[in-house]
Design a protein around this motif. Structure first.
Motif, PDB file in Angstrom:
ATOM      1  N   VAL A  50       0.841  -1.202   0.000  1.00 44.80           N
ATOM      2  CA  VAL A  50       0.000   0.000   0.000  1.00 44.80           C
ATOM      3  C   VAL A  50       0.874   1.250   0.000  1.00 44.80           C
ATOM      4  O   VAL A  50       0.639   2.200  -0.758  1.00 44.80           O
ATOM      5  CB  VAL A  50      -0.948  -0.010   1.227  1.00 44.80           C
ATOM      6  N   GLU A  51       1.937   1.221   0.801  1.00 47.63           N
ATOM      7  CA  GLU A  51       2.825   2.379   0.891  1.00 47.63           C
ATOM      8  C   GLU A  51       3.510   2.653  -0.457  1.00 47.63           C
ATOM      9  O   GLU A  51       3.577   3.792  -0.922  1.00 47.63           O
ATOM     10  CB  GLU A  51       3.875   2.120   1.971  1.00 47.63           C
ATOM     11  N   LEU A  52       4.008   1.570  -1.086  1.00 45.52           N
ATOM     12  CA  LEU A  52       4.709   1.731  -2.370  1.00 45.52           C
ATOM     13  C   LEU A  52       3.777   2.274  -3.449  1.00 45.52           C
ATOM     14  O   LEU A  52       4.189   3.059  -4.293  1.00 45.52           O
ATOM     15  CB  LEU A  52       5.300   0.391  -2.814  1.00 45.52           C
ATOM     16  N   VAL A  53       2.518   1.839  -3.418  1.00 44.91           N
ATOM     17  CA  VAL A  53       1.565   2.340  -4.407  1.00 44.91           C
ATOM     18  C   VAL A  53       1.230   3.790  -4.120  1.00 44.91           C
ATOM     19  O   VAL A  53       1.200   4.628  -5.026  1.00 44.91           O
ATOM     20  CB  VAL A  53       0.290   1.466  -4.418  1.00 44.91           C
ATOM     21  N   ARG A  54       0.998   4.094  -2.838  1.00 47.27           N
ATOM     22  CA  ARG A  54       0.589   5.449  -2.489  1.00 47.27           C
ATOM     23  C   ARG A  54       1.691   6.460  -2.822  1.00 47.27           C
ATOM     24  O   ARG A  54       1.435   7.555  -3.286  1.00 47.27           O
ATOM     25  CB  ARG A  54       0.240   5.509  -0.997  1.00 47.27           C
ATOM     26  N   LYS A  55       2.930   6.075  -2.599  1.00 50.34           N
ATOM     27  CA  LYS A  55       4.035   6.986  -2.914  1.00 50.34           C
ATOM     28  C   LYS A  55       4.336   7.046  -4.410  1.00 50.34           C
ATOM     29  O   LYS A  55       5.199   7.808  -4.835  1.00 50.34           O
ATOM     30  CB  LYS A  55       5.298   6.538  -2.175  1.00 50.34           C
ATOM     31  N   GLY A  56       3.661   6.181  -5.165  1.00 44.79           N
ATOM     32  CA  GLY A  56       3.857   6.202  -6.614  1.00 44.79           C
ATOM     33  C   GLY A  56       5.129   5.512  -7.080  1.00 44.79           C
ATOM     34  O   GLY A  56       5.499   5.624  -8.243  1.00 44.79           O
ATOM     35  N   ILE A  57       5.800   4.807  -6.173  1.00 48.68           N
ATOM     36  CA  ILE A  57       7.060   4.153  -6.564  1.00 48.68           C
ATOM     37  C   ILE A  57       6.781   2.930  -7.428  1.00 48.68           C
ATOM     38  O   ILE A  57       7.362   2.746  -8.496  1.00 48.68           O
ATOM     39  CB  ILE A  57       7.848   3.742  -5.296  1.00 48.68           C
TER      40      ILE A  57
END
Lengths: 274, 276
Positions: free
Chosen positions: B62-69
């Motif tokens: 979720v974090e990686l998606v939210r940060k757009g990475i």
């Protein structure tokens, strides 16, 4: 795999055989190698580049002699081959029983199918960073990756091997009251063994790549480590020697081991794969 | 690739299968794995660096998606993959046809290609790094190298097995060499080319991940590698799962339809080719 099809190249081309005037196969075949070697030797005179980018042929040969004499090259070769052997034994040892179970029992097959398809899609080499955390740099990580790679290839061959046993034989054994262990030892194992043995070549081809790749990232010695480590020190002659040794070893394994296995099994059981 | 293909084949003979039961058992297998993983975390008790739980992995995702990475990395990987695949396949087809149709080219190039084929692509990566540095050139070159050989040898097989009678027929009608190529050779080599592409696609995917680990600063392979270096092991596992899903998607939506549209029409199955 594409390897066996390499043999097609030796077969006569599809046109009617024509004599190629003045140029025989050997001359033509060695020509590209001579051109490459010549280009390699002459390049420093034509283009200006730092010597570490492409050391001279002499430097590579010197380094080859030196590394054989001080024993470092033989040590790396033995280390790599030993890992390949251990990974191979572990991978095959796990894959054959599971493959038999999958091929013989559809509940087992249904249960494992999605999980295995997915795990197989995660290529062996992708495990390396994780295995470094688990096992540290060195043997553990490299062997895990090789075993993982060989496991899936051998699993495939085991399942195919059991499936390719003719139904008539199956019925024949059963109608004579063969079941359980007798069925397994008289029909299933010998029947699947041909495909398993023939599949070894493909398995080891995958395992060989996995070995070199994982040694580059997680190794502490071995051929892959030797070539990747040389990048940091700009020892390009070491890289080139490593590449040549990797190529020669593969050809030797292919010729001496797998062709023999194939000949033996094909000859003994009268099975032609292609 | 291969195991997926086999495992999709019905395994026991002749009995009609209850589809729902199959799906349910497959789902049960996945659930058992996930449950065993989650439950074993407190038992292992070594902390998320060494052994992250599925919930940690989900949070990292979720974090990686939210940060757009993750979207950026995914796009980079796919871009490199396609570039390598297209270039490698183009070269493989061109040389396959050349070697298949010209005796001189065959004599001159076969030993060289055999020699190069023995040096697996991973062994080239260090020297590509020396020559081209860490970046897209190294990755794409390695991919071209991986794709080239399976496509070459299978194209060659296709060209060589083109029916001579058709070649003769077209020739006797006055076709030029180019017309023979277009009308007879290429159509009959197509199944071989597709088989080669499929094999190459599988090898290239593994090559991509490895090359990105060694020589990239973005991409799924980099995510897997960097996560572990930065002690964010759950990111590594996100990368591995995304990679697995990506390959299954390529296989399902791209390779299988092509295969269905071409090879199965000609009565050739991929399994026979993969097994050789």
């Amino acid at each position: 795999m594409a390897q066996p099809s390499a043999a097609t190249i030796e077969r006569a081309p599809r046109q009617a055989p024509r004599t190629t005037r003045g140029l025989d196969a050997v001359t033509l075949g060695t020509l590209p190698f001579l051109l490459i070697l010549g280009g390699w030797a002459l390049l420093p005179y034509a283009v200006d580049y730092p010597p570490y980018m492409l050391p001279s042929i002499g430097t590579v040969l010197d380094y080859a002699r030196e590394s054989v004499l001080d024993g470092s090259l033989p040590r790396d070769i033995v280390a790599s081959l030993a890992r390949l052997a251990i990974g191979f034994v572990i991978g095959m040892g796990l894959a054959i029983p599971l493959g038999l179970a999958i091929a013989l029992n559809r509940y087992v097959a249904d249960l494992f199918r999605p999980v295995l398809s997915f795990l197989q899609a995660i290529a062996g080499i992708a495990w390396v960073p994780l295995t470094i955390i688990w096992f540290g740099m060195g043997n553990g990580s490299v062997i895990f990756v090789i075993a993982n790679t060989i496991f899936f290839s051998a699993l495939y061959n085991t399942v195919i091997g059991v499936q390719s046993i003719p139904l008539a034989l199956h019925r024949a054994v059963r109608s004579h009251g063969g079941r359980g262990l007798a069925l397994l030892s008289n029909l299933i194992l010998p029947g699947a063994m041909v495909q398993i043995l023939l599949g070894i070549r493909t398995s080891v081809a995958y395992g060989w790549r996995a070995l070199v790749a994982s040694e580059m990232i997680a190794g502490s010695n071995g051929l892959g480590y030797m070539t990747m480590e040389a990048v940091q020190w700009q020892r390009t002659e070491k890289i080139i020697l490593g590449m040549i040794v990797i190529g020669v070893l593969w050809v030797l394994m292919d010729r001496l081991v797998f062709t023999t296995i194939e000949r033996r099994t094909v000859a003994r059981w009268g099975l032609l794969q292609r | 690739m291969s195991v997926g293909a086999v495992l999709r084949v019905p395994l026991s003979r002749a009995r009609p299968r209850w589809r729902f039961g199959v799906a349910a058992r497959g789902f049960a297998g996945v659930l058992i794995l996930l449950a065993a993983w989650q439950l074993s975390v407190p038992l292992v008790g070594l902390g998320p660096y060494f052994y992250p739980a599925p919930t940690d992995v989900l949070a990292a995702f979720v974090e990686l998606v939210r940060k757009g990475i993750l979207p950026v990395y995914l796009a980079d990987s796919v871009m490199r993959y396609l570039t390598g695949l297209v270039c490698g396949a183009g070269l493989g087809i061109a040389f396959g046809v050349l070697i298949g149709m010209s005796r001189k080219a065959s004599l001159a190039l076969s030993p060289l290609f055999k020699f190069l084929f023995a040096i697996v692509e991973v062994a080239w990566i260090p020297i590509f790094v020396v020559w081209f540095g860490y970046g897209i050139e190294t990755i794409v070159l390695a991919l071209i190298y991986v794709v080239f050989f399976p496509v070459l040898y299978n194209t060659l097989l296709g060209v060589r097995t083109a029916p001579q009678i058709l070649v003769n027929a077209v020739r006797s009608l006055g076709a030029s060499r180019l017309q023979v190529l277009r009308l007879v050779i290429l159509p009959s080599a197509l199944p071989g080319i597709i088989t080669g592409l499929r094999l190459g696609a599988g090898f290239a995917f593994r090559g991509l991940v490895f090359a990105e680990m060694v020589a990239a600063k973005t991409g799924i392979g980099y995510l897997i590698f960097e996560g572990a270096q930065a002690q964010q092991t759950s990111r590594t596992i996100v990368g591995m799962i995304v990679m697995g899903l990506l390959w299954l998607a390529i296989d399902q939506f791209y390779l299988r339809p092509i295969e269905r549209a071409t090879i199965q029409r000609w009565g050739l199955t991929i399994d026979a080719a993969e097994r050789t």
